[in-house]
Design a protein around this motif. Structure first.
Motif, PDB file in Angstrom:
ATOM      1  N   ILE A 231     -41.909 -14.777  -8.522  1.00 26.65           N
ATOM      2  CA  ILE A 231     -40.633 -14.749  -7.803  1.00 26.65           C
ATOM      3  C   ILE A 231     -40.673 -15.708  -6.620  1.00 26.65           C
ATOM      4  O   ILE A 231     -39.727 -16.475  -6.390  1.00 26.65           O
ATOM      5  N   TRP A 232     -41.771 -15.699  -5.862  1.00 31.05           N
ATOM      6  CA  TRP A 232     -41.879 -16.607  -4.719  1.00 31.05           C
ATOM      7  C   TRP A 232     -42.047 -18.058  -5.165  1.00 31.05           C
ATOM      8  O   TRP A 232     -41.597 -18.981  -4.489  1.00 31.05           O
ATOM      9  N   PHE A 233     -42.682 -18.271  -6.315  1.00 34.78           N
ATOM     10  CA  PHE A 233     -42.796 -19.632  -6.854  1.00 34.78           C
ATOM     11  C   PHE A 233     -41.409 -20.192  -7.177  1.00 34.78           C
ATOM     12  O   PHE A 233     -41.133 -21.366  -6.900  1.00 34.78           O
ATOM     13  N   VAL A 234     -40.549 -19.373  -7.750  1.00 30.53           N
ATOM     14  CA  VAL A 234     -39.185 -19.819  -8.067  1.00 30.53           C
ATOM     15  C   VAL A 234     -38.433 -20.170  -6.789  1.00 30.53           C
ATOM     16  O   VAL A 234     -37.696 -21.171  -6.740  1.00 30.53           O
ATOM     17  N   VAL A 235     -38.623 -19.382  -5.723  1.00 29.89           N
ATOM     18  CA  VAL A 235     -37.954 -19.678  -4.455  1.00 29.89           C
ATOM     19  C   VAL A 235     -38.430 -21.010  -3.894  1.00 29.89           C
ATOM     20  O   VAL A 235     -37.629 -21.859  -3.479  1.00 29.89           O
ATOM     21  N   GLY A 236     -39.736 -21.202  -3.866  1.00 29.86           N
ATOM     22  CA  GLY A 236     -40.295 -22.406  -3.254  1.00 29.86           C
ATOM     23  C   GLY A 236     -40.058 -23.675  -4.046  1.00 29.86           C
ATOM     24  O   GLY A 236     -39.787 -24.732  -3.462  1.00 29.86           O
ATOM     25  N   TRP A 237     -40.154 -23.588  -5.384  1.00 34.24           N
ATOM     26  CA  TRP A 237     -40.096 -24.791  -6.202  1.00 34.24           C
ATOM     27  C   TRP A 237     -38.751 -25.014  -6.881  1.00 34.24           C
ATOM     28  O   TRP A 237     -38.477 -26.108  -7.372  1.00 34.24           O
ATOM     29  N   TRP A 238     -37.914 -23.978  -6.943  1.00 36.54           N
ATOM     30  CA  TRP A 238     -36.603 -24.143  -7.561  1.00 36.54           C
ATOM     31  C   TRP A 238     -35.495 -24.069  -6.509  1.00 36.54           C
ATOM     32  O   TRP A 238     -34.720 -25.009  -6.333  1.00 36.54           O
ATOM     33  N   ALA A 239     -35.415 -22.947  -5.793  1.00 33.51           N
ATOM     34  CA  ALA A 239     -34.328 -22.762  -4.828  1.00 33.51           C
ATOM     35  C   ALA A 239     -34.372 -23.791  -3.714  1.00 33.51           C
ATOM     36  O   ALA A 239     -33.338 -24.303  -3.285  1.00 33.51           O
ATOM     37  N   ALA A 251     -41.613 -26.527 -16.313  1.00 35.61           N
ATOM     38  CA  ALA A 251     -42.822 -26.747 -17.118  1.00 35.61           C
ATOM     39  C   ALA A 251     -43.854 -25.655 -16.856  1.00 35.61           C
ATOM     40  O   ALA A 251     -44.467 -25.115 -17.788  1.00 35.61           O
ATOM     41  N   VAL A 252     -44.034 -25.321 -15.586  1.00 36.21           N
ATOM     42  CA  VAL A 252     -44.999 -24.270 -15.243  1.00 36.21           C
ATOM     43  C   VAL A 252     -44.548 -22.923 -15.809  1.00 36.21           C
ATOM     44  O   VAL A 252     -45.352 -22.138 -16.311  1.00 36.21           O
ATOM     45  N   GLY A 253     -43.242 -22.661 -15.750  1.00 36.43           N
ATOM     46  CA  GLY A 253     -42.723 -21.415 -16.302  1.00 36.43           C
ATOM     47  C   GLY A 253     -42.989 -21.297 -17.790  1.00 36.43           C
ATOM     48  O   GLY A 253     -43.329 -20.214 -18.284  1.00 36.43           O
ATOM     49  N   ALA A 254     -42.838 -22.407 -18.506  1.00 38.84           N
ATOM     50  CA  ALA A 254     -43.106 -22.385 -19.944  1.00 38.84           C
ATOM     51  C   ALA A 254     -44.574 -22.101 -20.227  1.00 38.84           C
ATOM     52  O   ALA A 254     -44.912 -21.326 -21.138  1.00 38.84           O
ATOM     53  N   VAL A 255     -45.460 -22.710 -19.439  1.00 37.94           N
ATOM     54  CA  VAL A 255     -46.897 -22.478 -19.620  1.00 37.94           C
ATOM     55  C   VAL A 255     -47.256 -21.043 -19.252  1.00 37.94           C
ATOM     56  O   VAL A 255     -48.090 -20.402 -19.909  1.00 37.94           O
ATOM     57  N   THR A 256     -46.626 -20.525 -18.208  1.00 40.04           N
ATOM     58  CA  THR A 256     -46.928 -19.169 -17.747  1.00 40.04           C
ATOM     59  C   THR A 256     -46.596 -18.122 -18.793  1.00 40.04           C
ATOM     60  O   THR A 256     -47.224 -17.057 -18.845  1.00 40.04           O
TER      61      THR A 256
END
Length: 466
Positions: A231-239, A251-256
């Motif tokens: 959730i915090w990764f999405v905030v930092g790298w997307w939002a 890309a990281v989400g797909a690998v995760t």
């Protein structure tokens, strides 16, 4: 015209020359930074894990955090509804008086001071962490810096999950493990804490297979912590990210998704589904139909990819093999029955079940350390609180998290939405996973950021002082 023989002016010579301060070393400068304990545990967690101290890193960093709070020489603020959490701490401490009381239907002599003491230490450490994050200002602890640290730990967790899938049989003796007496480190549960490995090899699908856990002690802990960090990764790298960082995040989400599926954590699968529903509902409520369409498209693409890859068969097999259901159901029922027998104060700590779900004659043996006598409350934080602190303790736990999240419902910033989502998810995950120490600590970091960012909001949203 001035005479050549006129008296000359005296030069003013300073009595003492200014001293030049010696350069401060980088190490001293780092320790002078009030944020170093949080940086050490978030960025240094892989080191703690390799040393065999991964489960003890948060309590080890609690004293430096408390010292930094003391150094500030200013009133220490607490978040709204902190009285509920303080009451739970008092309940847990008072539970030590009940240790030694036999709970009918459990193994005689089980439930000692060791488990109670570790629980007290972990909860106090999480409390100090919450106050530490909440009392540091944005200038002292910038939000973006915390997002970077959490993003780093997320990357480590994803890498550990991938290694767990690829080389799940690899484990090694840690330095801390080698320092322990043989009788202590040979204990099955102690070994899980101090013996680093990339996966738990278990028979869940009818055959043994690795379930990722690095850099944590258990697969369930890996999944719980990953979902919070994601959730915090999405905030930092997307939002807050650029177009390039958003592509990287996808890309990281797909690998995760690969280690998440191979972890076979059904609770995490459901939890992440709830996250998607929560985000979509927020986008729809705010009229962000462009982002809503993009989110729905991503979900559709993910569903198509999932349907036509081997990941689909793994999920199907997991849903068809529910061997752990009977164990969970039995232990959860016993925790509930224990709370009914002592609803106000509980029993202080856990107890060991008699036998197994199939027979009371099944118990631990040297050749089978996991057979029978499982600790009641080991199947989820809420069940541990029920047996240890009764219904009252469980109410304190759930009410504190939910009420704080609801209190800051007006905060619609990306970090505000993320923190509230994590607080709402905590009681759900508590049904399946033990929150202590890391998951609760990460939850309280989220709570601290949410509470601190609303300090300049109207008075009804501000924290209270002690």
């Amino acid at each position: 015209m001035t005479s050549l023989y006129a008296p000359s002016r005296e030069l003013a010579i300073p009595r003492s020359l200014p001293t030049i301060a010696p350069p401060v070393s980088r190490v001293r400068r780092w320790f002078r930074d009030p944020t170093w304990p949080l940086q050490a545990i978030l960025l240094g967690f892989p080191v703690f894990w390799v040393l065999g101290l991964g489960e003890f890193g948060w309590p080890l960093m609690a004293p430096p955090m408390a010292y930094q709070l003391w150094r500030m020489r200013r009133p220490i603020k607490v978040p709204p509804y902190f009285g509920l959490w303080a009451a739970l701490l008092l309940w847990v401490l008072a539970g030590g008086l009940l240790i030694g009381q036999h709970l009918p239907g459990t193994l005689i002599g089980s439930g000692g001071f060791t488990g109670w003491g570790l629980r007290v230490i972990d909860m106090l450490a999480a409390t100090i962490l919450m106050l530490y994050v909440g009392n540091l200002t944005e200038e002292e602890l910038p939000k973006r810096k915390v997002l970077h640290w959490l993003g780093f730990l997320f990357g480590v967790t994803v890498l550990g999950g991938l290694l767990g899938v690829l080389i799940g049989n690899v484990s090694f003796a840690s330095p801390f493990e080698l320092l322990l007496p043989h009788g202590v480190r040979s204990n099955y549960y102690v070994k899980q804490l101090v013996h680093p490995g990339f996966a738990q090899v278990q028979d869940v699908l009818g055959h043994t297979s690795p379930r990722p856990k690095a850099p944590f002690a258990y697969t369930n802990s890996w999944g719980n912590n990953l979902s919070i960090l994601l959730i915090w990764f999405v905030v930092g790298w997307w939002a807050y990210g650029s177009r390039r960082s958003k592509i990287f995040a996808l890309a990281v989400g797909a690998v995760t998704a690969v280690p998440i599926i191979y972890s076979l954590n059904r609770g995490v699968w459901i939890g992440l589904g709830l996250c998607v529903v929560f985000v979509i509902s927020k986008l729809a409520a705010r009229g962000r139909f462009g982002l809503l369409a993009a989110a729905m498209a991503l979900v559709a693409v993910g569903a198509i990819v999932f349907a036509f890859t081997p990941l689909n068969s793994i999920v199907t097999q997991r849903l068809q093999h529910g061997q752990s259901n009977s164990i969970r159901s039995s232990l959860d029922t016993q925790a509930l029955q224990a709370a009914v027998k002592s609803p106000i104060v509980g029993w202080g700590t856990t107890r060991s079940a008699l036998g197994s779900p199939t027979s009371i004659a099944v118990g631990k043996t040297p050749s089978c350390p996991t057979c029978g006598n499982a600790p009641i409350g080991s199947t989820g934080e809420i069940w541990a609180i029920l047996i240890a602190n009764g219904f009252v303790g469980a109410i304190f736990f759930v009410a504190f998290l939910v009420l704080v999240a609801f209190h800051y419902r007006a905060d619609q910033t990306p970090e505000g939405v993320a923190a509230r989502l994590i607080l709402y998810l905590a009681p759900f995950y508590a049904l399946f996973y033990a929150e202590l120490p890391t998951a609760l600590s990460l939850t309280f970091v989220s709570l601290g950021l949410l509470w601190r960012s609303n300090e300049r909001a109207p008075k009804r949203l501000a924290g209270v002082r002690i």
